[in-house]
Design an enzyme around this catalytic site. Structure first.
Site, PDB file in Angstrom:
ATOM      1  N   LYS A   1       0.835  -1.208  -0.057  1.00 53.81           N
ATOM      2  CA  LYS A   1       0.073   0.126  -0.104  1.00 53.81           C
ATOM      3  C   LYS A   1       0.753   1.179   0.119  1.00 53.81           C
ATOM      4  O   LYS A   1       0.380   2.275  -0.618  1.00 53.81           O
ATOM      5  CB  LYS A   1      -1.141   0.020   1.110  1.00 53.81           C
ATOM      6  CG  LYS A   1      -1.961  -1.288   1.353  1.00 53.81           C
ATOM      7  CD  LYS A   1      -2.818  -0.943   2.386  1.00 53.81           C
ATOM      8  CE  LYS A   1      -3.927  -2.189   2.256  1.00 53.81           C
ATOM      9  NZ  LYS A   1      -4.859  -2.277   3.641  1.00 53.81           N
TER      10      LYS A   1
ATOM     11  N   HIS B   1     -16.984   4.628   2.503  1.00 54.42           N
ATOM     12  CA  HIS B   1     -15.935   3.492   1.555  1.00 54.42           C
ATOM     13  C   HIS B   1     -16.787   3.208   0.426  1.00 54.42           C
ATOM     14  O   HIS B   1     -17.751   2.463   0.060  1.00 54.42           O
ATOM     15  CB  HIS B   1     -15.834   2.125   2.321  1.00 54.42           C
ATOM     16  CG  HIS B   1     -14.932   1.191   1.772  1.00 54.42           C
ATOM     17  ND1 HIS B   1     -13.925   0.417   2.312  1.00 54.42           N
ATOM     18  CD2 HIS B   1     -14.741   0.691   0.318  1.00 54.42           C
ATOM     19  CE1 HIS B   1     -13.101  -0.379   1.545  1.00 54.42           C
ATOM     20  NE2 HIS B   1     -13.706  -0.344   0.390  1.00 54.42           N
TER      21      HIS B   1
ATOM     22  N   GLU C   1     -10.145   1.417  -4.665  1.00 53.05           N
ATOM     23  CA  GLU C   1     -10.862   1.669  -3.357  1.00 53.05           C
ATOM     24  C   GLU C   1     -10.627   3.245  -2.727  1.00 53.05           C
ATOM     25  O   GLU C   1      -9.363   3.446  -2.879  1.00 53.05           O
ATOM     26  CB  GLU C   1     -10.893   0.672  -2.147  1.00 53.05           C
ATOM     27  CG  GLU C   1     -11.198  -0.859  -2.666  1.00 53.05           C
ATOM     28  CD  GLU C   1     -11.189  -1.615  -1.326  1.00 53.05           C
ATOM     29  OE1 GLU C   1     -10.714  -1.475  -0.365  1.00 53.05           O
ATOM     30  OE2 GLU C   1     -11.856  -2.830  -1.621  1.00 53.05           O
TER      31      GLU C   1
ATOM     32  N   ARG D   1      -7.813  -7.948  -8.277  1.00 58.09           N
ATOM     33  CA  ARG D   1      -8.664  -9.290  -8.437  1.00 58.09           C
ATOM     34  C   ARG D   1     -10.097  -9.115  -8.491  1.00 58.09           C
ATOM     35  O   ARG D   1     -10.612  -7.893  -8.382  1.00 58.09           O
ATOM     36  CB  ARG D   1      -8.432 -10.305  -7.034  1.00 58.09           C
ATOM     37  CG  ARG D   1      -8.925  -9.487  -5.811  1.00 58.09           C
ATOM     38  CD  ARG D   1      -8.654 -10.286  -4.702  1.00 58.09           C
ATOM     39  NE  ARG D   1      -8.969  -9.807  -3.422  1.00 58.09           N
ATOM     40  CZ  ARG D   1      -9.735  -9.268  -2.853  1.00 58.09           C
ATOM     41  NH1 ARG D   1     -10.975  -9.270  -3.353  1.00 58.09           N
ATOM     42  NH2 ARG D   1      -9.607  -8.612  -1.733  1.00 58.09           N
TER      43      ARG D   1
END
Length: 659
Positions: free
Chosen positions: A115, A207, A274, A295
């Site tokens: 990340k 989110h 995201e 994925r």
């Protein structure tokens, strides 16, 4: 591509097999000893044993998976999600073996796998990122200093993972060191890498993620967004598409950023970008990149519903070298879809994963159900406890949630504690339905969605009758020469079985049904129970009105479903004194079968109530086991590395009053 090996298990493996079959592609399943009779094994054309139950000896054995592909003549591998799906070494090994890898290039997986590195790449590509520290230095003092510079509250996040594992919210400097240690331990266990990054925690965060697809011909598209804000323990519970409150300006900015992110790493195939969004603003300058999942996502069915696509089929076509099936302006946005994740877990006990056997299981009609389990299957401690996903699609959001609510009410599950009742309450919660949601909604709503409703007098009476076999066969045990007999039945109920009630019960035949009379702590009951179908009854009030009742018995007790209420009952054991090991008890036991990760105390040590004494790893999560009271440790009966059974005594405190 003529034969596809699916390197996964459960509902995603079964779901991939369905799409492959429609495309005329044969499938190969792999399975561990625990999954020999599983749904995904039966869904494939062939199946190969891959090893014992633990994931490290089965679903994570890359060499064994490649050997299975070779032995069965498979020419392609689909990794699903989880396990090896985001492992670039596995992707390279698949292609080195001459097989088609149904996923993005290994270089793209590596670029987005860490990340901290991903955020640096995104900044370079003009994608907004959350303020924080993403550097390579991992000294605890340096990380604490960076957290102070960012400003509390902050999030500690595993650099190599996702799904809430290795993530801790820290609200004050004094809590940072302990939170960092736990995050690193969990990250190392889940991802084999204990590096972390520090980010500013955004108030009222939403989110929201964007589904992207790219082919090998230079084309990239998005399939709109999904809102995954309804979460517990940083893991998603209910997802929906499109995001409520989404504006065209914000959608254009987010989808554009998502496609730039994919193009920046040479992406091919299905991916999800995201973002964390300031839910109070929902503006084009109020969203930040979190991570890219390289994925397919668990929640991909809601995107399929609103776009009329089959994303697995898209993956397989892209892997064969075909161009994207649709251009951007050809992808529709049709109505609203919502997905609920059904887990074997106990919401009343901090969503602790549960094990057992599915004694009864009936799915609803009118919605899509993706599942990898069937009635009679065991739920083991070896894998993620998700049982199924229920997906509702309707012309608008209100109708989609109404359809989901009805589907949850029509779902019957017994033998394993689940979050079914919690989902039913959340799907009808006013704040959820308002669309004003954020990642704190479930914690904020508290008992309104977490707590099971208390049973009524009729529930106690019916449970008592079922548990003493007064219903089947009926009612010989209650026959007396002078009239109906009477029995006194001691029940336990409640989320942890801690509540007790004694029911004075009589049962007699009444026409086609059974007449039940009972005195309970909640009042007297007089009603007629009429059989409708196997395990299904109708409770009549004598005035022509009746409520449906479902009674599901298993070795451990009874699940009673009446309307939208669900209750769990068992016969009380008079030989067991309730509360001996309760909040003030002397025993620290294993809540689940699992691996003892750490033991943080020694015999003779003084401990304070609430202090963590050990950490148990079970069902892919770490569980801190805390002191139930102030006291002194008498014995430590477990060591790091021990595999323990549920209920095993790990640490014992000295009885209160002893020196």
């Amino acid at each position: 591509m003529h034969k596809l090996l699916i390197a996964n298990r459960g509902e995603i493996a079964a779901r991939i097999a369905r799409s492959a079959r429609k495309m005329g592609i044969a499938t190969v399943a792999i399975y561990s000893d625990a999954d020999a009779g599983a749904v995904h094994v039966r869904a494939a054309d062939q199946a190969v044993r891959i090893g014992p139950a633990p994931v490290g000896e089965s679903y994570l054995r890359a060499e064994a998976i490649l050997e299975a592909a070779k032995a069965t003549g498979a020419d392609a591998v689909h990794p699903g999600y989880g396990f090896l799906s985001e492992n670039p070494d596995f992707a390279e090994a698949v292609e080195a073996a001459g097989l088609i890898w149904v996923g993005p290039p290994a270089a793209a997986i590596r670029a987005m796998g860490l990340k901290d590195e991903a955020k640096r790449r995104m900044e370079a590509a003009g994608v907004p990122v959350t303020p924080g520290y993403h550097g390579p230095e991992q000294d605890p003092d340096l990380l604490a200093a960076r957290a102070g510079e960012i400003g509390y509250p902050v999030l500690i996040k595993a650099a190599a993972g996702g799904g809430g594992k290795g993530m801790r919210l820290v609200e004050a400097p004094g809590d940072f060191a302990a939170a960092l240690a736990r995050a690193r331990s969990e990250a190392a266990s889940a991802f084999g890498n204990d590096r972390v990054l520090i980010e500013k925690f955004i108030d009222s965060p939403r989110h929201i993620e964007v589904q992207v697809f790219a082919d090998r011909h230079g084309q990239t598209v998005h399939l709109y967004e999904r809102d995954c804000s309804a979460q517990r323990r940083h893991q998603k519970v209910i997802e929906e598409a499109p995001a409520p409150g989404m504006t065209e300006a914000l959608r254009a900015a987010m989808t554009g950023a998502a496609m730039r992110a994919a193009e920046a790493v040479g992406y091919v195939g299905a991916g999800t970008v995201e973002f964390i969004v300031d839910g109070g603003r929902m503006a084009p300058d109020a969203f930040f990149f979190m991570e890219m999942n390289t994925r397919l996502q668990v929640e991909h069915p809601v995107t399929e519903a609103v776009t009329g696509t089959d994303l697995v089929a898209w993956q397989l076509r892209i892997a064969r070298g075909e161009p994207l099936p649709l251009a951007q302006d050809q992808i529709p946005l049709l109505g609203h879809a919502v997905e609920a994740r059904l887990y074997a877990e106990d919401p009343a006990r901090d969503f602790r994963p549960q094990t057992g056997r599915l004694a009864a299981l009936r799915w609803p009609e009118g919605v899509r159900v993706d599942t990898g389990v069937a009635e009679g299957d065991p739920v083991t401690p070896h894998y993620d406890p998700m049982l199924a996903k229920l997906i509702a699609h309707a012309p608008d959001r209100a109708a989609a949630f109404a359809t989901l609510s009805a589907a949850l009410a029509a779902t019957h599950l017994a033998g394993v504690t689940s979050n079914l009742g919690f989902l039913a309450r959340l799907a009808t919660d006013p704040e959820m339905l308002s669309g004003r949601i954020d990642t704190g909604l479930i914690a904020r709503r508290g008992a309104a969605v977490l707590a099971d409703p208390a049973p009524e007098a009729a529930d106690l009476a019916l449970a008592a009758a079922a548990l003493v076999e007064a219903l089947d066969p009926a009612p010989a045990a209650f026959w007396r020469p002078w009239g109906p007999g009477r029995a006194y039945v001691a029940l336990t109920h409640g989320g942890d079985g801690s509540e007790e009630a004694t029911v004075a019960l009589s049962v007699r035949r009444s026409g086609a049904g059974l007449s039940i009379e009972a005195d309970t702590p909640l009042g007297a009951v007089g009603a007629t129970l009429i059989p409708v179908a196997e395990r299904q009854w109708r409770l009549s009030d004598g005035k022509g009105h009746g409520a449906p009742v479902h009674l599901h018995q298993d070795a451990a007790g009874l699940t009673l479903v009446r309307g939208r209420a669900r209750h769990r009952f068992a016969l009380a054991n008079p030989l067991i004194r309730s509360g001996d090991e309760g909040p003030g008890g002397d025993a620290i036991t294993a809540p689940l079968p699992g691996l003892v990760k750490t033991v943080d105390t020694t015999a003779g040590a003084a401990v304070s109530k609430g202090v963590a004494l050990a950490v148990l790893e079970a069902m892919k999560m770490e569980h801190a086991l805390t002191a139930p009271r102030d006291g002194r440790v008498a014995e430590v009966l477990a060591a790091p590395g021990d595999q323990v059974a549920e209920g095993a005594l790990l640490i014992r405190l000295e009885p209160e009053g002893e020196p």
